[in-house]
Structure formats: structure tokens, C-alpha cells
Scaffold this active site. Structure first.
Site, short mmCIF file in Angstrom:
data_model
loop_
_atom_site.label_atom_id
_atom_site.label_comp_id
_atom_site.label_asym_id
_atom_site.label_seq_id
_atom_site.Cartn_x
_atom_site.Cartn_y
_atom_site.Cartn_z
N ASN A 102 82.97 63.16 30.64
CA ASN A 102 82.47 62.90 31.99
C ASN A 102 82.90 64.04 32.92
O ASN A 102 83.68 63.84 33.84
CB ASN A 102 83.01 61.58 32.53
CG ASN A 102 82.08 60.41 32.23
OD1 ASN A 102 80.86 60.58 32.10
ND2 ASN A 102 82.65 59.22 32.12
N SER A 128 76.55 58.05 27.63
CA SER A 128 76.91 56.72 28.14
C SER A 128 76.75 55.66 27.07
O SER A 128 75.94 55.78 26.17
CB SER A 128 76.01 56.34 29.32
OG SER A 128 76.36 55.02 29.76
N LYS A 182 74.45 62.02 34.71
CA LYS A 182 75.41 61.04 34.18
C LYS A 182 76.30 60.52 35.31
O LYS A 182 76.62 59.32 35.37
CB LYS A 182 76.28 61.66 33.08
CG LYS A 182 77.41 60.76 32.58
CD LYS A 182 76.88 59.43 32.06
CE LYS A 182 77.85 58.50 31.39
NZ LYS A 182 79.19 58.33 31.81
N HIS A 185 74.33 58.05 37.20
CA HIS A 185 74.28 56.85 36.35
C HIS A 185 75.53 56.01 36.61
O HIS A 185 75.46 54.79 36.82
CB HIS A 185 74.19 57.24 34.88
CG HIS A 185 74.54 56.13 33.92
ND1 HIS A 185 75.83 55.72 33.70
CD2 HIS A 185 73.76 55.32 33.16
CE1 HIS A 185 75.84 54.71 32.84
NE2 HIS A 185 74.60 54.45 32.50
N ASN A 186 76.68 56.66 36.61
CA ASN A 186 77.93 55.91 36.83
C ASN A 186 77.99 55.34 38.24
O ASN A 186 78.48 54.23 38.44
CB ASN A 186 79.13 56.80 36.56
CG ASN A 186 79.42 56.94 35.07
OD1 ASN A 186 78.52 56.81 34.25
ND2 ASN A 186 80.65 57.22 34.72
N GLU A 189 75.99 52.39 38.22
CA GLU A 189 76.78 51.39 37.48
C GLU A 189 77.77 50.68 38.43
O GLU A 189 77.87 49.45 38.43
CB GLU A 189 77.50 52.12 36.34
CG GLU A 189 78.58 51.37 35.59
CD GLU A 189 79.30 52.30 34.58
OE1 GLU A 189 78.61 52.95 33.77
OE2 GLU A 189 80.54 52.39 34.62
N HIS A 449 73.90 69.33 72.80
CA HIS A 449 73.43 69.56 71.44
C HIS A 449 71.91 69.54 71.32
O HIS A 449 71.39 69.76 70.25
CB HIS A 449 74.06 68.54 70.47
CG HIS A 449 75.54 68.73 70.33
ND1 HIS A 449 76.10 69.91 69.88
CD2 HIS A 449 76.59 67.91 70.61
CE1 HIS A 449 77.42 69.79 69.86
NE2 HIS A 449 77.75 68.59 70.32
C1 6PG Z 1 79.45 54.90 30.46
C2 6PG Z 1 80.56 54.53 31.40
C3 6PG Z 1 81.78 55.35 31.07
C4 6PG Z 1 83.06 54.75 31.59
C5 6PG Z 1 83.22 54.89 33.07
C6 6PG Z 1 84.11 53.85 33.68
O1 6PG Z 1 78.43 55.32 30.96
O2 6PG Z 1 79.63 54.75 29.25
O3 6PG Z 1 80.18 54.77 32.70
O4 6PG Z 1 81.54 56.65 31.50
O5 6PG Z 1 83.20 53.45 31.18
O6 6PG Z 1 83.81 56.15 33.26
O7 6PG Z 1 84.34 54.28 34.95
P1 6PG Z 1 85.47 53.75 35.89
O8 6PG Z 1 86.76 53.77 35.13
O9 6PG Z 1 85.45 54.75 36.98
O10 6PG Z 1 85.07 52.38 36.28
#
Ligand code: 6PG
Length: 473
Positions: A102, A128, A182, A185-186, A189, A449
Site C-alpha cells: 500500500n 486488495s 488503490k 479504494h481504501n 472502504e 479579495h
Molecule cells: C484491502 C484493504 C487493505 C487493508 C487496509 C486496512 O484493500 O485489502 O484495504 O489494504 O486491510 O490497509 O486499513 P486500515 O488499517 O487503515 O483500516
């Protein structure tokens, strides 16, 4: 013969990825800084395929066919740089280094440029799906020079998750594009997890429901529009009881941790000027939860908020709709961010393709991503996911329930920053006039401004501390 590909860094993700490669018939060379891990992998899983153990990076390099392909699966940051430095001294022009960790996309851009100088190809690949995905089929987001994909793409497509026969892997774009996607994506998430957590909290505190009942609700939701891996595992976590028979969710410390990719997403969004409010609220909600001393101080000062459960027949379904609408907003924001970065860095990212490779293997995999893919396939330059007919109808249908849920949450004192901010974002985009006009007036007042007018072109300034006439700026 020599190995087709190599993996260095054999913690869980690395060794599972190596096993996945071996199980698909690729001869894999494996290396770990402490060789014991490499030996353990060969002892336990050597029978799963064709492995070559390497004690040193030099051995690893020597064991490979040329051009060489080496996947690095070590900690992001310094440890990744250390491996790249050592490897780049051992490799030959045309060889390829793939970082499957990552990594921050800016590091990936820097590394790609540095290795290019040496004639080496560098691929930053987002992977991921956690441990399970690495072993049985992850979603893979490789960036780097297009020619690199000719060599490594077929291997990745082989080991990636498949949905409707299509691999969850595509060349994302040059240099840092893969790691950027990615990262987003996180971020998504984080937002998705926060929204699910808020739904759980509302059903618990306003709905007066027990974890096991809420688990059943999530199981049911998982057969509709909300069908997704995160909803599925939520049901699993909620029904689990510990050794004392207590629902586990009631005894886990309520302080959420983070490794940093969500925070990076928000930092980059601030740079790009893209309002990813759902992701930001999710990151801040985790931070807030972790400030346990401050939380206690405020509870002591005000008394803990007491929520009286007032279940009604509509609550469960209202919460489902609020969750869905808020989720659409969070994804719309995430895709906006990818589009902006793609423009900014000239990455030419195909948004529909991103939705396609997120349908399987990854943590945010969901039915819903099919709809996102269709939306971008129909119109690649969609102004927002919200304006696609399917999502417009979905949000319109959910709107009344969404507002009821936000009202209930605010009235009862259950914090729902995700739901509330998603609704505010939607209302913000829909408003004919925003109070940004007043903000511009204030800026002009204290700092000259300037502002623009709706009725004629140009920039203007009012002489606030003089006779208050307007002048051209
Ligand atoms: C994935 C997850 C993976 C990981 C995260 C957790 O896509 O497989 O996102 O990358 O589980 O890094 O992130 P945190 O520890 O920041 O919640």
C-alpha cells in the site's frame, strides 16, 4: 528451468500471493529478509506448486528468467525503498520491479522515475482483498508504463479474482495511477464501513435491537441493492458471541485504528479540491473514537448522551435506504477524485474499468459496482455518478427515508456524520443558490479579495471602508 516471477517479503500477504502464483502454475522464486520465513513457506506449502527458495536477493535475481519480474511485498515507506535500492543494483535493463504494497502514489511516481533512469520498469500495483484475496484471487490495480503490463498483466489476470469470467485486474495508468486508485479504494472502504457502523448504531440505540437481530437485518439487506462483502461480514461480526456468550461487538474497545490510506485519500482530496466528505467524516470518526480521554472528559462534563429507543415499523427500512443513498454519495465522491487526479496527472483512467475490477476480490466488492460500471460505460464524462439515471432514481426514491433517518439521528443524539454529511453534499449540489455568495462578500470586505457578479462579466470590489461604491477589480 528458471522461475517466471519472484516475490520478496513473505509476511501473510506476500506468502499468500506467492502461493496463488504457484497454484496457477507459475514457477515462483521466493525470498524473505530472514530466510526462516521462506523455509517455512516451502515446508508448509511447497507441495502446492513450483517454488524456488532464495536465501539472498542475489540468489533471487539469479533464479529468474529474463526480463525479470520481482514483486515486493514489504512495509510501505523506508522498507520498500531499501529493497528497491538493493535490487536496482542487481538487475539489468528491461527487468521489472513491482511494488504490491500500500505505497503512497507520490512515492511510486518518484520510484518509477528513478528506476526508469536505470532502464528498469517499475510497477506500483494496488492489491486488495486482504489475506484471503491474496491467496484465492485479489483485485489488482497495476500502474506503471504501459509496456510493463504486456509482461506482467497476463500473470496478474491469471491470479486475480474473476467476475462473469472477467479478471479483476486492468492496467490503470502510468506511474502512480495504480497506487492512487488503490488509495481511493481504501478511502471508499473507510466511508462504506463508517456508514454501515452508523446504521448499526441507529438500529441499536433508536431501534433498541440486539446485535443478533441486527445481524439478521444485514443478512437480509445483503440480498438486495446493498449486497456486498462489507455488509456480509458485518452480519458475521454482529452474530458472533465470545467465550462468555456475550456478543463480541459489545466487548470490543470502541476505538478504531487506521494504517493511513484513508488519511492519505483525504489529504490528496484537499490538494485536488475534491469534496470527499464521506471519506473525510469516516477518517475523523475513527480519530474521534480514539480520543478516549477527551471522550471521557466530555461525558463527565455533560453526562453521557442518553438515547431512548423508539422503534417504529419504518425504522429498519428507512435506515437501509439512508445507507444506500449515502453510499451512492461516497462512491460518487471517490470516483470524482479519481477523475480529477487522472486529469491532473494525465493518467487517462477509465472509470468504468475501475468499477469493473472492484466487482470482485477487493474489500469493497459489491453488486452495486456493476451499476457504476454501466453508468460510466454509457457516459464516460458523467458530471457525477448521481446524475446517471439509475443512481438518480435510486437516490430520489431513498430521499424521504434518508431525511427521516437524519432527523431521527439528530433528535436522538446518535452521531451519524456519514449520513448527515452525505445528505448535506447532495443538498449542496442541488441548491440553486449557495451561501458561497456571502462568503465571497465577506472575503471582499476584509481582504479586498474581489467577487464576480451574476449579471455582468468581470471582477469587482466594493470600497467597504470608503463610500461603498463598486469598482472594477
Ligand atoms: C484491502 C484493504 C487493505 C487493508 C487496509 C486496512 O484493500 O485489502 O484495504 O489494504 O486491510 O490497509 O486499513 P486500515 O488499517 O487503515 O483500516
Amino acid at each position: 528451468g528458471k522461475a517466471r516471477i519472484a516475490v520478496t517479503g513473505l509476511a501473510t500477504m506476500g506468502s499468500n500471493l506467492a502461493r496463488n502464483l504457484a497454484r496457477h502454475g507459475f514457477k515462483v522464486a521466493v525470498h524473505n529478509r530472514t530466510p526462516a520465513k521462506m523455509k517455512a513457506l516451502l515446508d508448509e506449502h511447497g507441495h502446492e506448486g513450483d517454488f524456488v527458495g532464495a536465501e539472498t536477493l542475489q540468489d533471487l535475481v539469479d533464479s529468474l528468467q529474463t526480463p525479470r519480474q520481482i514483486i515486493i511485498m514489504v512495509k510501505a515507506g523506508g522498507p520498500t525503498d531499501a529493497v528497491i535500492d538493493e535490487l536496482s543494483g542487481l538487475l539489468e535493463p528491461g527487468d521489472m520491479v513491482i511494488d504490491g504494497g500500500n505505497a503512497h502514489y507520490a512515492d511510486t511516481r518518484r520510484r518509477e522515475a528513478a528506476l526508469k533512469e536505470k532502464g528498469l520498469l517499475f510497477v506500483g500495483a494496488g492489491i486488495s482483498g486482504g489475506e484471503e484475496g491474496a491467496l484465492n484471487g485479489p483485485s489488482i490495480m497495476p500502474g506503471g508504463p504501459a509496456e510493463s503490463y504486456k509482461h506482467v498483466g497476463p500473470v496478474f489476470e491469471e491470479i486475480a479474482a474473476k467476475v462473469d469470467g472477467q479478471p479483476c485486474c486492468v492496467h490503470v495508468g502510468p506511474d502512480g495511477a495504480g497506487h492512487f486508485v488503490k488509495m481511493v479504494h481504501n478511502g471508499i472502504e473507510y466511508a462504506d464501513m463508517q456508514l454501515i457502523a452508523e446504521a448499526f448504531d441507529l438500529l441499536t440505540r433508536v431501534g433498541g435491537m440486539a446485535p443478533a437481530e441486527i445481524s439478521d437485518v444485514f443478512t437480509q439487506w445483503n440480498s438486495g441493492d446493498l449486497e456486498s462483502y462489507l455488509v456480509e461480514i458485518t452480519a458475521e461480526v454482529l452474530k458472533h458471541v465470545d467465550a462468555n456468550g456475550t456478543p463480541l461487538v459489545q466487548v470490543i474497545e470502541d476505538a478504531a485504528e487506521q494504517k493511513g490510506t484513508g488519511r492519505w485519500t483525504v489529504q490528496e482530496a484537499l490538494e485536488l479540491g475534491v469534496p470527499v466528505t464521506g471519506i473525510a467524516e469516516a477518517v475523523f470518526a475513527r480519530s474521534l473514537s480514539g480520543h478516549t480521554d477527551q471522550r471521557k472528559a466530555v461525558r463527565d462534563a455533560f453526562g453521557a448522551s442518553e438515547v431512548v429507543a423508539k422503534p417504529d415499523a419504518e425504522l429498519v427500512d428507512d435506515v437501509r435506504q439512508a445507507l444506500y443513498a449515502s453510499k451512492v454519495v461516497a462512491y460518487a465522491q471517490g470516483f470524482d477524485m479519481i477523475r480529477e487526479a487522472s486529469k491532473n496527472f494525465d493518467w487517462d483512467i477509465d472509470l468504468g474499468a475501475m468499477a469493473t475490477i472492484w466487482r470482485g476480490g477487493c474489500i469493497i466488492r459489491a453488486q452495486f459496482l456493476n451499476r457504476i460500471r454501466e453508468a460510466y460505460d454509457k457516459n464516460a464524462s458523467l458530471a457525477s455518478l448521481l446524475v446517471d439515471n439509475y443512481f438518480r432514481d435510486a437516490v430520489q426514491n431513498a430521499e424521504a427515508a434518508w431525511r427521516r433517518v437524519v432527523v431521527r439521528a439528530v433528535e436522538s443524539g446518535v452521531p451519524t456524520p456519514g449520513f448527515v454529511s452525505a445528505l448535506a453534499y447532495y443538498d449542496g449540489l442541488r441548491s440553486e443558490r449557495l451561501p458561497a455568495a456571502l462568503v465571497q462578500g465577506q472575503r471582499d470586505f476584509f481582504g479586498a479579495h474581489t467577487y464576480r457578479r451574476v449579471d455582468r462579466p468581470g471582477s469587482f470590489h466594493t470600497l467597504w471602508s470608503g463610500d461603498r461604491t463598486e469598482v472594477d477589480a
